[in-house]
Write a protein that holds these residues in place. Structure first.
Motif, PDB file in Angstrom:
ATOM      1  N   ASP A  40      34.535 -53.974  78.471  1.00 52.90           N
ATOM      2  CA  ASP A  40      34.949 -55.247  79.075  1.00 52.90           C
ATOM      3  C   ASP A  40      35.940 -55.984  78.175  1.00 52.90           C
ATOM      4  OD1 ASP A  40      33.363 -54.808  81.268  1.00 52.90           O
ATOM      5  OD2 ASP A  40      31.672 -56.009  80.539  1.00 52.90           O
ATOM      6  N   SER A  41      35.646 -55.988  76.880  1.00 52.18           N
ATOM      7  CA  SER A  41      36.524 -56.678  75.934  1.00 52.18           C
ATOM      8  C   SER A  41      37.889 -56.000  75.860  1.00 52.18           C
ATOM      9  CB  SER A  41      35.883 -56.700  74.545  1.00 52.18           C
ATOM     10  OG  SER A  41      36.748 -57.273  73.592  1.00 52.18           O
ATOM     11  N   SER A  42      37.881 -54.658  75.802  1.00 53.61           N
ATOM     12  CA  SER A  42      39.138 -53.916  75.727  1.00 53.61           C
ATOM     13  C   SER A  42      39.958 -54.088  76.998  1.00 53.61           C
ATOM     14  CB  SER A  42      38.853 -52.425  75.488  1.00 53.61           C
ATOM     15  OG  SER A  42      38.211 -52.230  74.254  1.00 53.61           O
ATOM     16  N   LEU A  43      39.268 -54.093  78.143  1.00 52.82           N
ATOM     17  CA  LEU A  43      39.963 -54.255  79.413  1.00 52.82           C
ATOM     18  C   LEU A  43      40.618 -55.631  79.491  1.00 52.82           C
ATOM     19  CD1 LEU A  43      40.546 -52.903  82.140  1.00 52.82           C
ATOM     20  CD2 LEU A  43      38.470 -53.970  83.033  1.00 52.82           C
ATOM     21  N   LYS A  44      39.892 -56.652  79.042  1.00 55.58           N
ATOM     22  CA  LYS A  44      40.443 -58.001  79.050  1.00 55.58           C
ATOM     23  C   LYS A  44      41.653 -58.110  78.130  1.00 55.58           C
ATOM     24  CE  LYS A  44      39.239 -62.812  78.080  1.00 55.58           C
ATOM     25  NZ  LYS A  44      38.186 -63.742  77.592  1.00 55.58           N
ATOM     26  N   LYS A  45      41.526 -57.536  76.935  1.00 59.79           N
ATOM     27  CA  LYS A  45      42.625 -57.571  75.979  1.00 59.79           C
ATOM     28  C   LYS A  45      43.830 -56.803  76.513  1.00 59.79           C
ATOM     29  CE  LYS A  45      43.701 -56.683  71.124  1.00 59.79           C
ATOM     30  NZ  LYS A  45      43.181 -56.177  69.820  1.00 59.79           N
ATOM     31  N   PHE A  46      43.583 -55.662  77.162  1.00 64.28           N
ATOM     32  CA  PHE A  46      44.664 -54.865  77.749  1.00 64.28           C
ATOM     33  C   PHE A  46      45.410 -55.682  78.790  1.00 64.28           C
ATOM     34  CE2 PHE A  46      46.191 -51.787  80.952  1.00 64.28           C
ATOM     35  CZ  PHE A  46      46.992 -50.998  80.150  1.00 64.28           C
ATOM     36  N   GLY A  47      44.653 -56.373  79.635  1.00 65.77           N
ATOM     37  CA  GLY A  47      45.279 -57.197  80.669  1.00 65.77           C
ATOM     38  C   GLY A  47      46.091 -58.329  80.079  1.00 65.77           C
ATOM     39  N   GLU A  48      45.565 -58.955  79.012  1.00 74.69           N
ATOM     40  CA  GLU A  48      46.293 -60.043  78.364  1.00 74.69           C
ATOM     41  C   GLU A  48      47.586 -59.541  77.733  1.00 74.69           C
ATOM     42  OE1 GLU A  48      43.449 -61.555  75.636  1.00 74.69           O
ATOM     43  OE2 GLU A  48      42.424 -62.819  77.118  1.00 74.69           O
ATOM     44  N   ASN A  49      47.523 -58.384  77.078  1.00 76.30           N
ATOM     45  CA  ASN A  49      48.720 -57.820  76.446  1.00 76.30           C
ATOM     46  C   ASN A  49      49.786 -57.487  77.478  1.00 76.30           C
ATOM     47  OD1 ASN A  49      47.573 -58.012  73.913  1.00 76.30           O
ATOM     48  ND2 ASN A  49      46.846 -55.903  73.877  1.00 76.30           N
ATOM     49  N   ALA A  99      55.561 -51.533  83.257  1.00 75.99           N
ATOM     50  CA  ALA A  99      55.365 -52.181  84.560  1.00 75.99           C
ATOM     51  C   ALA A  99      54.453 -51.346  85.447  1.00 75.99           C
ATOM     52  CB  ALA A  99      56.714 -52.397  85.239  1.00 75.99           C
ATOM     53  N   SER A 100      54.581 -50.034  85.367  1.00 79.23           N
ATOM     54  CA  SER A 100      53.717 -49.155  86.151  1.00 79.23           C
ATOM     55  C   SER A 100      52.253 -49.331  85.740  1.00 79.23           C
ATOM     56  CB  SER A 100      54.144 -47.695  85.957  1.00 79.23           C
ATOM     57  OG  SER A 100      53.258 -46.815  86.621  1.00 79.23           O
ATOM     58  N   GLU A 101      52.012 -49.471  84.432  1.00 81.30           N
ATOM     59  CA  GLU A 101      50.657 -49.706  83.936  1.00 81.30           C
ATOM     60  C   GLU A 101      50.142 -51.063  84.399  1.00 81.30           C
ATOM     61  OE1 GLU A 101      50.939 -49.260  79.747  1.00 81.30           O
ATOM     62  OE2 GLU A 101      51.224 -47.087  79.814  1.00 81.30           O
ATOM     63  N   MET A 102      51.040 -52.051  84.418  1.00 86.51           N
ATOM     64  CA  MET A 102      50.652 -53.378  84.911  1.00 86.51           C
ATOM     65  C   MET A 102      50.184 -53.315  86.364  1.00 86.51           C
ATOM     66  SD  MET A 102      53.656 -55.852  83.441  1.00 86.51           S
ATOM     67  CE  MET A 102      53.894 -56.144  81.693  1.00 86.51           C
ATOM     68  N   VAL A 103      50.948 -52.595  87.186  1.00 85.96           N
ATOM     69  CA  VAL A 103      50.615 -52.479  88.606  1.00 85.96           C
ATOM     70  C   VAL A 103      49.262 -51.786  88.778  1.00 85.96           C
ATOM     71  CG1 VAL A 103      51.275 -51.409  90.790  1.00 85.96           C
ATOM     72  CG2 VAL A 103      53.012 -52.530  89.378  1.00 85.96           C
ATOM     73  N   GLN A 104      49.047 -50.691  88.074  1.00 85.90           N
ATOM     74  CA  GLN A 104      47.787 -49.953  88.193  1.00 85.90           C
ATOM     75  C   GLN A 104      46.604 -50.818  87.743  1.00 85.90           C
ATOM     76  OE1 GLN A 104      47.927 -45.880  86.580  1.00 85.90           O
ATOM     77  NE2 GLN A 104      50.152 -46.048  86.583  1.00 85.90           N
ATOM     78  N   TYR A 105      46.788 -51.515  86.625  1.00 84.99           N
ATOM     79  CA  TYR A 105      45.720 -52.372  86.112  1.00 84.99           C
ATOM     80  C   TYR A 105      45.395 -53.485  87.107  1.00 84.99           C
ATOM     81  CZ  TYR A 105      43.609 -56.191  83.502  1.00 84.99           C
ATOM     82  OH  TYR A 105      42.793 -57.215  83.113  1.00 84.99           O
ATOM     83  N   ALA A 106      46.434 -54.175  87.587  1.00 86.58           N
ATOM     84  CA  ALA A 106      46.215 -55.298  88.502  1.00 86.58           C
ATOM     85  C   ALA A 106      45.543 -54.839  89.794  1.00 86.58           C
ATOM     86  CB  ALA A 106      47.548 -55.980  88.807  1.00 86.58           C
ATOM     87  N   LEU A 108      43.537 -52.127  90.141  1.00 86.55           N
ATOM     88  CA  LEU A 108      42.171 -51.679  89.878  1.00 86.55           C
ATOM     89  C   LEU A 108      41.198 -52.840  89.711  1.00 86.55           C
ATOM     90  CD1 LEU A 108      42.805 -48.723  87.394  1.00 86.55           C
ATOM     91  CD2 LEU A 108      41.793 -48.552  89.670  1.00 86.55           C
ATOM     92  N   VAL A 109      41.650 -53.883  89.023  1.00 87.22           N
ATOM     93  CA  VAL A 109      40.734 -55.000  88.738  1.00 87.22           C
ATOM     94  C   VAL A 109      40.959 -56.175  89.679  1.00 87.22           C
ATOM     95  CG1 VAL A 109      40.611 -54.317  86.312  1.00 87.22           C
ATOM     96  CG2 VAL A 109      42.272 -56.043  87.023  1.00 87.22           C
TER      97      VAL A 109
END
Length: 271
Positions: A40-49, A99-106, A108-109
């Motif tokens: 959860d912490s890593s996912l949150k940090k990944f999203g913030e970055n 940007a592709s990683e941003m789209v996938q992350y957004a 998924l969550v």
């Protein structure tokens, strides 16, 4: 397991050959809870970055859209200078991957920035296409500089002087882009070899002062030369000193400065 199994505390640990007991179950439970918290912490940090990179990428894309393929400086710095196109393409590809990683992350969550990340990814692709179109335009538009003079004597001097330097390539075309001009300059060099400090605190320095007087003629030529399987424009400043310091080459034309400019297609060299 804790609800359905009876696991009394054993004297021996599992490593010592004992059976799993309630302590082992508690340990595994703590491990799993810690693992989930880390995720959860890593996912949150990944999203913030990723989110922090959005304005940076948007700003960079604005710069790319302003590159002018008809502008001489932009041709060298952003399109046709050696390695500049490869560097820009690599940076754009990196932005595209981010940007592709941003789209996938957004997605998924179910991040509320999903639409923004999709728009950014589309904008990056548009910028990549625009850059490639402008790169081709720059190649079509680049030319040798206009001749400031066609003086045959200066042309001969330039060819003879440049032929003495091994790093000058086989010249496809030479243009005198700055006429011959006379220059002079005076410089001084001080060398202190003694320091005297009086009782009142006054510091006195003593030594020698050497003054040099430089006088020279110079002109500049642009040359089209091969570098690997491409041609580039080089700007060469030639000087003829009649006065200078002890290290100055006098009474002889020399190549004093040389700058590599933009790539030029071979078909454009004589245009």
């Amino acid at each position: 397991i804790k609800q359905r199994a009876y696991l009394p505390v054993n004297r021996l640990t599992v490593e010592q050959g004992g059976l799993y007991d309630i302590n082992d179950v508690d340990r595994l439970e703590r491990y799993i809870i810690g693992l989930v918290n880390d995720i959860d912490s890593s996912l949150k940090k990944f999203g913030e970055n990723l989110g922090n990179q959005i304005p940076h990428i948007q700003e960079m894309l604005t710069y790319y859209s302003q590159y002018d393929p008809a502008n001489h400086n932009d041709q060298i710095n952003h399109f046709l200078g050696e390695g500049s196109a490869e560097e820009n393409r690599a940076r754009l590809a990196e932005h595209k991957q981010t940007a592709s990683e941003m789209v996938q992350y957004a997605k998924l969550v179910k991040d509320p920035r999903y639409e923004e990340t999709v728009a950014l990814a589309n904008r990056i692709q548009t910028t990549i296409d625009q850059y490639e179109n402008n790169y081709q335009k720059a190649r079509e538009l680049v030319r040798m500089p206009d001749a400031a003079t066609k003086d045959s004597k200066l042309t001969s001097i330039a060819k003879e002087t440049l032929s003495q330097y091994d790093y000058v390539g086989a010249i496809k075309r030479l243009v005198i882009n700055a006429e011959k001009a006379h220059h002079s300059q005076e410089t001084s060099e001080q060398k202190f070899d003694d320091v005297d400090v009086s009782l009142s605190g006054t510091i006195t320095l003593s030594g020698t002062k050497t003054t040099y007087f430089y006088e020279w003629d110079q002109f500049q030529v642009a040359t089209a030369e091969p570098v690997g399987n491409k041609y580039y424009i080089f700007y060469n400043t030639l000087k003829f000193y009649t006065s200078g310091d002890t290290t100055t080459t006098l009474n002889k034309w020399i190549l004093a400065a040389r700058i590599q400019g933009s790539e030029i297609p071979e078909s454009n060299i004589d245009k």
